[in-house]
Motif scaffolding. Structure first.
Motif, PDB file in Angstrom:
ATOM      1  N   GLY A 115       0.770  -1.218  -0.237  1.00 24.10           N
ATOM      2  CA  GLY A 115      -0.055   0.107   0.061  1.00 24.10           C
ATOM      3  C   GLY A 115       0.763   1.139   0.219  1.00 24.10           C
ATOM      4  O   GLY A 115       0.313   2.065   0.065  1.00 24.10           O
ATOM      5  N   GLU A 116       1.685   1.207  -0.401  1.00 25.64           N
ATOM      6  CA  GLU A 116       2.897   2.632  -0.034  1.00 25.64           C
ATOM      7  C   GLU A 116       2.194   3.087  -1.547  1.00 25.64           C
ATOM      8  O   GLU A 116       2.689   4.856  -0.942  1.00 25.64           O
ATOM      9  CB  GLU A 116       4.400   1.917  -0.362  1.00 25.64           C
ATOM     10  CG  GLU A 116       4.856   1.423   0.417  1.00 25.64           C
ATOM     11  CD  GLU A 116       6.205   0.680   0.923  1.00 25.64           C
ATOM     12  OE1 GLU A 116       7.108   1.436   0.903  1.00 25.64           O
ATOM     13  OE2 GLU A 116       6.446  -0.314  -0.042  1.00 25.64           O
ATOM     14  N   GLU A 117       2.386   3.091  -2.823  1.00 30.52           N
ATOM     15  CA  GLU A 117       1.894   3.931  -3.701  1.00 30.52           C
ATOM     16  C   GLU A 117       0.951   4.914  -3.222  1.00 30.52           C
ATOM     17  O   GLU A 117       0.607   5.993  -4.136  1.00 30.52           O
ATOM     18  CB  GLU A 117       2.152   2.519  -4.695  1.00 30.52           C
ATOM     19  CG  GLU A 117       0.502   1.947  -5.022  1.00 30.52           C
ATOM     20  CD  GLU A 117       1.031   0.687  -4.206  1.00 30.52           C
ATOM     21  OE1 GLU A 117      -0.195   0.082  -4.107  1.00 30.52           O
ATOM     22  OE2 GLU A 117       1.970   0.903  -3.712  1.00 30.52           O
ATOM     23  N   SER A 119      -0.708   5.189  -0.238  1.00 25.68           N
ATOM     24  CA  SER A 119      -0.703   6.065   1.355  1.00 25.68           C
ATOM     25  C   SER A 119      -0.532   7.217   1.370  1.00 25.68           C
ATOM     26  O   SER A 119       0.268   7.996   0.317  1.00 25.68           O
ATOM     27  CB  SER A 119       0.608   5.493   1.807  1.00 25.68           C
ATOM     28  OG  SER A 119       0.621   6.351   2.898  1.00 25.68           O
ATOM     29  N   PRO A 120      -1.430   8.725   1.946  1.00 21.75           N
ATOM     30  CA  PRO A 120      -1.859   9.867   1.926  1.00 21.75           C
ATOM     31  C   PRO A 120      -0.529  10.454   1.906  1.00 21.75           C
ATOM     32  O   PRO A 120      -0.145  11.288   2.073  1.00 21.75           O
ATOM     33  CB  PRO A 120      -2.944  10.193   2.128  1.00 21.75           C
ATOM     34  CG  PRO A 120      -3.352   8.769   2.935  1.00 21.75           C
ATOM     35  CD  PRO A 120      -2.339   7.687   2.344  1.00 21.75           C
ATOM     36  N   GLY A 121      -0.141   9.319   3.006  1.00 24.32           N
ATOM     37  CA  GLY A 121       1.044  10.232   3.960  1.00 24.32           C
ATOM     38  C   GLY A 121       2.690   9.938   3.195  1.00 24.32           C
ATOM     39  O   GLY A 121       3.161  10.802   3.286  1.00 24.32           O
ATOM     40  N   LEU A 122       2.497   8.925   2.379  1.00 24.72           N
ATOM     41  CA  LEU A 122       3.760   9.227   1.391  1.00 24.72           C
ATOM     42  C   LEU A 122       3.615   9.753   0.693  1.00 24.72           C
ATOM     43  O   LEU A 122       4.631   9.955   0.222  1.00 24.72           O
ATOM     44  CB  LEU A 122       4.050   7.311   1.182  1.00 24.72           C
ATOM     45  CG  LEU A 122       4.286   6.932   2.479  1.00 24.72           C
ATOM     46  CD1 LEU A 122       3.973   5.022   1.624  1.00 24.72           C
ATOM     47  CD2 LEU A 122       6.236   6.967   3.017  1.00 24.72           C
ATOM     48  N   LYS A 123       2.772   9.875   0.159  1.00 29.54           N
ATOM     49  CA  LYS A 123       2.308  10.771  -1.299  1.00 29.54           C
ATOM     50  C   LYS A 123       3.193  11.996  -0.851  1.00 29.54           C
ATOM     51  O   LYS A 123       3.320  13.669  -1.735  1.00 29.54           O
ATOM     52  CB  LYS A 123       0.979  10.812  -1.616  1.00 29.54           C
ATOM     53  CG  LYS A 123       0.653   9.634  -2.703  1.00 29.54           C
ATOM     54  CD  LYS A 123      -1.010   9.947  -3.001  1.00 29.54           C
ATOM     55  CE  LYS A 123      -0.921   8.390  -4.279  1.00 29.54           C
ATOM     56  NZ  LYS A 123      -2.238   9.032  -4.555  1.00 29.54           N
ATOM     57  N   VAL A 127       7.646   9.780   5.705  1.00 33.51           N
ATOM     58  CA  VAL A 127       8.602   8.476   5.297  1.00 33.51           C
ATOM     59  C   VAL A 127       8.635   7.819   6.665  1.00 33.51           C
ATOM     60  O   VAL A 127       8.107   7.720   7.645  1.00 33.51           O
ATOM     61  CB  VAL A 127      10.294   9.392   5.843  1.00 33.51           C
ATOM     62  CG1 VAL A 127      11.275   8.288   6.143  1.00 33.51           C
ATOM     63  CG2 VAL A 127      11.102  10.504   5.478  1.00 33.51           C
ATOM     64  N   LEU A 128       8.524   6.273   5.743  1.00 33.76           N
ATOM     65  CA  LEU A 128       8.115   4.864   6.259  1.00 33.76           C
ATOM     66  C   LEU A 128       9.332   4.134   6.888  1.00 33.76           C
ATOM     67  O   LEU A 128      10.504   4.249   6.977  1.00 33.76           O
ATOM     68  CB  LEU A 128       7.589   4.419   5.292  1.00 33.76           C
ATOM     69  CG  LEU A 128       6.596   3.027   6.319  1.00 33.76           C
ATOM     70  CD1 LEU A 128       5.951   3.246   6.732  1.00 33.76           C
ATOM     71  CD2 LEU A 128       6.736   1.689   4.899  1.00 33.76           C
ATOM     72  N   ASN A 129       9.120   4.912   8.864  1.00 40.73           N
ATOM     73  CA  ASN A 129      10.228   4.162   9.542  1.00 40.73           C
ATOM     74  C   ASN A 129       8.992   2.676  10.081  1.00 40.73           C
ATOM     75  O   ASN A 129       9.127   2.828  11.007  1.00 40.73           O
ATOM     76  CB  ASN A 129      10.255   5.190  11.200  1.00 40.73           C
ATOM     77  CG  ASN A 129      11.445   4.643  12.078  1.00 40.73           C
ATOM     78  OD1 ASN A 129      12.217   3.718  11.255  1.00 40.73           O
ATOM     79  ND2 ASN A 129      10.872   4.480  13.013  1.00 40.73           N
ATOM     80  N   SER A 153      -1.836   1.668   2.704  1.00 39.66           N
ATOM     81  CA  SER A 153      -2.410   2.482   1.728  1.00 39.66           C
ATOM     82  C   SER A 153      -3.558   3.832   2.480  1.00 39.66           C
ATOM     83  O   SER A 153      -4.027   4.677   2.298  1.00 39.66           O
ATOM     84  CB  SER A 153      -3.485   1.638   1.553  1.00 39.66           C
ATOM     85  OG  SER A 153      -4.290   1.525   2.588  1.00 39.66           O
ATOM     86  N   LYS A 154      -3.778   3.556   3.312  1.00 38.89           N
ATOM     87  CA  LYS A 154      -4.584   4.438   4.795  1.00 38.89           C
ATOM     88  C   LYS A 154      -3.701   5.420   5.747  1.00 38.89           C
ATOM     89  O   LYS A 154      -4.514   6.275   6.214  1.00 38.89           O
ATOM     90  CB  LYS A 154      -5.379   3.721   5.354  1.00 38.89           C
ATOM     91  CG  LYS A 154      -5.912   3.610   4.498  1.00 38.89           C
ATOM     92  CD  LYS A 154      -7.685   2.573   4.855  1.00 38.89           C
ATOM     93  CE  LYS A 154      -9.119   1.953   4.329  1.00 38.89           C
ATOM     94  NZ  LYS A 154      -9.212   1.390   4.936  1.00 38.89           N
ATOM     95  N   LEU A 155      -2.438   5.432   5.123  1.00 38.29           N
ATOM     96  CA  LEU A 155      -1.873   6.088   6.652  1.00 38.29           C
ATOM     97  C   LEU A 155      -1.370   7.500   6.571  1.00 38.29           C
ATOM     98  O   LEU A 155      -1.118   7.831   5.237  1.00 38.29           O
ATOM     99  CB  LEU A 155      -0.429   5.530   7.168  1.00 38.29           C
ATOM    100  CG  LEU A 155       0.218   4.431   8.373  1.00 38.29           C
ATOM    101  CD1 LEU A 155      -1.080   3.452   8.674  1.00 38.29           C
ATOM    102  CD2 LEU A 155       1.463   4.454   8.063  1.00 38.29           C
ATOM    103  N   ASN A 156      -1.509   8.340   7.478  1.00 40.51           N
ATOM    104  CA  ASN A 156      -1.464   9.396   7.155  1.00 40.51           C
ATOM    105  C   ASN A 156       0.351   9.770   7.862  1.00 40.51           C
ATOM    106  O   ASN A 156       0.326   8.590   8.623  1.00 40.51           O
ATOM    107  CB  ASN A 156      -1.901  10.685   7.554  1.00 40.51           C
ATOM    108  CG  ASN A 156      -3.778  10.825   6.496  1.00 40.51           C
ATOM    109  OD1 ASN A 156      -2.821  11.642   5.328  1.00 40.51           O
ATOM    110  ND2 ASN A 156      -4.309  10.652   6.132  1.00 40.51           N
TER     111      ASN A 156
END
Length: 220
Positions: A115-117, A119-123, A127-129, A153-156
């Protein structure tokens, strides 16, 4: 999907006792014993370099191996003890236990991310830790998962994924009895810097006047 198990090569050791063990060490081997199951204990020698490499890699005692000994059927084993030289801290003996398929064991299982592609937070540049690239689980020896999966995918920004958010394989459970964090999504350094600058400016605006400034204001 079953986890691919690494091979651990060993030789059957002829002779027992301290004399045979010392001879093995002089030959660049580490003596050991394989026990458990419905078979008799099997004395073995493991090449020192192979064992030392695996010990340096870490988590040797919580890793499942496919033990290969010439003249014997392959068997799944897990380490139960490694004896070390008290001065050099090098392995001098290893105890391996045969596993039955129904036996419950502790193993570190790899964490996959999906779901990285989207993810609203990644967009937004977050930074994913991955706090725990592996999670220690209690699993059945005959049904070891290749990995567990977390969905971001839903992470902010400032959100996190904990073990309670993960669907674990049937029969598996964490060794830690609390809801621990596996991954977090933090703000990008540019946003963090901007936030710090704004906080600094706000703090500067709130600085009280000095005694000199107060005297000047009184004179006026």
């Amino acid at each position: 999907m079953a986890k691919e198990i690494d091979d651990l090569h060993a030789q059957e050791r002829t002779g027992t006792g301290k004399g045979a063990a010392r001879h093995a060490r002089r030959e660049g081997m580490v003596p050991g014993i394989v026990f458990g199951g419905e078979q008799d204990p099997l004395p073995i020698n493991i090449p020192f370099n192979e064992l030392f490499k695996r010990l340096k890699a870490g988590r040797f005692k919580s890793t499942l191996f496919n033990l290969k000994v010439d003249g014997h059927e392959d068997v799944r084993v897990i380490c139960r003890d490694v004896q070390r030289d008290v001065v050099k801290d090098l392995p001098i003996h290893v105890d391996l236990m045969r596993l039955r398929r129904a036996m419950r064991i502790n193993l570190f299982i790899h964490v996959n991310v999906e779901g990285e592609e989207v993810s609203p937070g990644l967009k937004r540049g977050g930074v994913l830790n991955l706090v725990r690239p592996e999670v220690e689980l209690i699993v059945t020896a005959g049904d070891i998962p290749d990995h567990i999966t977390i969905d971001v995918s839903k992470l902010n920004i400032h959100d996190s994924v904990t073990i309670s958010d993960v669907t674990l394989p049937a029969g598996a459970k964490p060794t830690i009895d609390r809801d621990f964090v596996i991954a977090t999504l933090t703000a990008p350094s540019s946003l963090r810097s901007a936030g710090e600058d704004e906080e600094g400016e706000a703090a500067a605006d709130e600085v009280p006047t000095t005694a000199g400034e107060e005297a000047t204001e009184n004179q006026e």
